[in-house]
Design a protein around this motif. Sequence first.
Motif, PDB file in Angstrom:
ATOM      1  N   ALA A  98      47.207  46.955  44.918  1.00 45.25           N
ATOM      2  CA  ALA A  98      47.324  45.932  43.882  1.00 45.25           C
ATOM      3  C   ALA A  98      46.388  46.227  42.720  1.00 45.25           C
ATOM      4  O   ALA A  98      46.740  46.026  41.548  1.00 45.25           O
ATOM      5  N   ALA A  99      45.187  46.721  43.027  1.00 45.76           N
ATOM      6  CA  ALA A  99      44.256  47.089  41.967  1.00 45.76           C
ATOM      7  C   ALA A  99      44.828  48.226  41.124  1.00 45.76           C
ATOM      8  O   ALA A  99      44.733  48.204  39.882  1.00 45.76           O
ATOM      9  N   GLY A 100      45.445  49.210  41.791  1.00 47.55           N
ATOM     10  CA  GLY A 100      46.054  50.312  41.058  1.00 47.55           C
ATOM     11  C   GLY A 100      47.177  49.847  40.155  1.00 47.55           C
ATOM     12  O   GLY A 100      47.272  50.260  38.988  1.00 47.55           O
ATOM     13  N   THR A 101      48.034  48.978  40.663  1.00 46.95           N
ATOM     14  CA  THR A 101      49.146  48.469  39.864  1.00 46.95           C
ATOM     15  C   THR A 101      48.655  47.642  38.689  1.00 46.95           C
ATOM     16  O   THR A 101      49.173  47.748  37.568  1.00 46.95           O
ATOM     17  N   THR A 102      47.649  46.803  38.929  1.00 46.26           N
ATOM     18  CA  THR A 102      47.118  45.960  37.859  1.00 46.26           C
ATOM     19  C   THR A 102      46.471  46.809  36.768  1.00 46.26           C
ATOM     20  O   THR A 102      46.714  46.598  35.572  1.00 46.26           O
ATOM     21  N   VAL A 103      45.648  47.773  37.180  1.00 42.66           N
ATOM     22  CA  VAL A 103      45.022  48.670  36.196  1.00 42.66           C
ATOM     23  C   VAL A 103      46.087  49.449  35.433  1.00 42.66           C
ATOM     24  O   VAL A 103      46.019  49.591  34.206  1.00 42.66           O
ATOM     25  N   GLY A 104      47.093  49.948  36.175  1.00 39.22           N
ATOM     26  CA  GLY A 104      48.168  50.681  35.524  1.00 39.22           C
ATOM     27  C   GLY A 104      48.934  49.830  34.531  1.00 39.22           C
ATOM     28  O   GLY A 104      49.315  50.301  33.452  1.00 39.22           O
ATOM     29  N   GLY A 105      49.171  48.568  34.870  1.00 39.25           N
ATOM     30  CA  GLY A 105      49.885  47.673  33.970  1.00 39.25           C
ATOM     31  C   GLY A 105      49.142  47.442  32.668  1.00 39.25           C
ATOM     32  O   GLY A 105      49.729  47.430  31.584  1.00 39.25           O
ATOM     33  N   PHE A 106      47.798  47.278  32.768  1.00 36.31           N
ATOM     34  CA  PHE A 106      47.015  47.084  31.555  1.00 36.31           C
ATOM     35  C   PHE A 106      46.981  48.349  30.703  1.00 36.31           C
ATOM     36  O   PHE A 106      47.120  48.305  29.480  1.00 36.31           O
TER      37      PHE A 106
END
Length: 516
Positions: free
Chosen positions: A419-427
């Motif tokens: 989830a951290a990877g996806t959130t960082v990637g989204g930003f």
Amino acid sequence: MPIVEFPSPIAAKKAIRTSLTASTLDGVFAAIFLNVTGGVLLSNFLVELDASPTEVGLLSSIPMLANLIQPLGAFLGNRTTSRHRYCLWVYVPSRLIWLLLAAGIAFSSWHGVVDAQQLVWWTLATVCMTHFIGALGGASWLSWLASLVPRRLRGRYFGIRNCTASLTNLLSVPLLGFAVSTFPGGSVRGFGVVLLLGIVAGIISLGFQFFMVDVNPQRQREGIWGAEEKKRAKVGSTEAEEEQGETEDAESITQALVPAPLPTDHSPLLFLKDKNFLFFLLYFSAWMFAVNLSAPFFNLYMLDNLAIDVSWVTVYNSLQAGAMMVMLVLWGRLADRVGNRPILLAVGILVAITPLLWLGTGTNSLSLWLWLPLLHIVAGATWAAIDLCSNNLQLGVAPVQQQATYFAIAAAIAGISGAAGTTVGGFLAEFANYGGIPGLFALSAIVRLVALLPLILVHEQRGQSLKQMMQVLFPSRSNPALEATEAAALEEPVLEPVAVEVPALARSAQLHDATH
């Protein structure tokens, strides 16, 4: 299914084989459900609603965050006396919740009560509810299936099961995508109709679980399986020993079906003393972060940045599913021979550099007809190995008496990092100054290579080194001992699917009852 005791190990063996076939059919219909409620179809639905990259990132991060409550699900599941009943309590409501989104689409499309932005948040809320409820059953489901699959056949069985799911993806994704894109009322309404079909398929998949042998987690946690695990660790067993092993498998299943009193205390923090499992957690969490930096955005990149029609994207995803289907059985057989860790290391390097290859794609004919199809075929072949071997390695490093707890802890930690990877990637994908999505692909490739390093420290029972795996793949004529070992491995029994026969009256009643 009531928990019963079979009169003999032979009867139990037949029940196990029937259970594995039923599980495979469960996977087929579950694949249809998952194709509708996730992946390219749901991403395209949000794109049609003008969702932002951050909202698309949330769509992928919510299922991972939901894994945080898997330890609670393992705790609750381990206090029951039936894996089957517990899974029904969890997965039936988690799949029926998607009816809320279908209702939201109806209100938006036919009555105009809900606007596009509200429908985006309605979708995210539905995804949140269904995955948080479904996460309560993830560890119990995996522990149930792990109890039924003999260790020496895990590679081949899960290869076959995943292969049938990939075949389902190959056939269903383009058909569903075509139905959505050509629906007379528009793609949003088309997705609503397809969503109803997916929910029906999800409930049917749960019906096949009635044909699977139920397992009592109390017997499983008492340690009945300990001796059986040691016996399965032998290498190069003879035909007679293999037959004896199958009988022992059946006897263990028979014992696990009998109700038993609650066991003595099993500390949930026992994993902190298991160095091998901690190394696996380090690898698994780092890999999930690295992969999910970019994984949710490949479809978005094609649909939004390249403006490719959804019908093309579903064809590409079908090519990926087809490549996965072809390679799963081959990877499963190889994993049974050389172990899972060397495959994860070798194939992981190729998966790590794959995002860099996306930097050469565009909207020209060469990309549409050659480069993008080739990338999806390579992704299907390599991710078949990663998914299969990661699952099998997790089954191997978790002690049998604490399987559900270990699975839940792994899922929770991997969920946080994913989830951290996806959130960082989204930003990062929203900021052109950082390269946008192409820059994100390049960053993901570097982080994926670094994430493979902890895997070197993981020990796998009966696993071999990369050099030994290369010798198996490319044998030398001057090494007769290796050739003899390969010949013996090829003579291992192959798991043959069997038909599930159920009385007609029982079948109709049972079909009324998750990424597993």
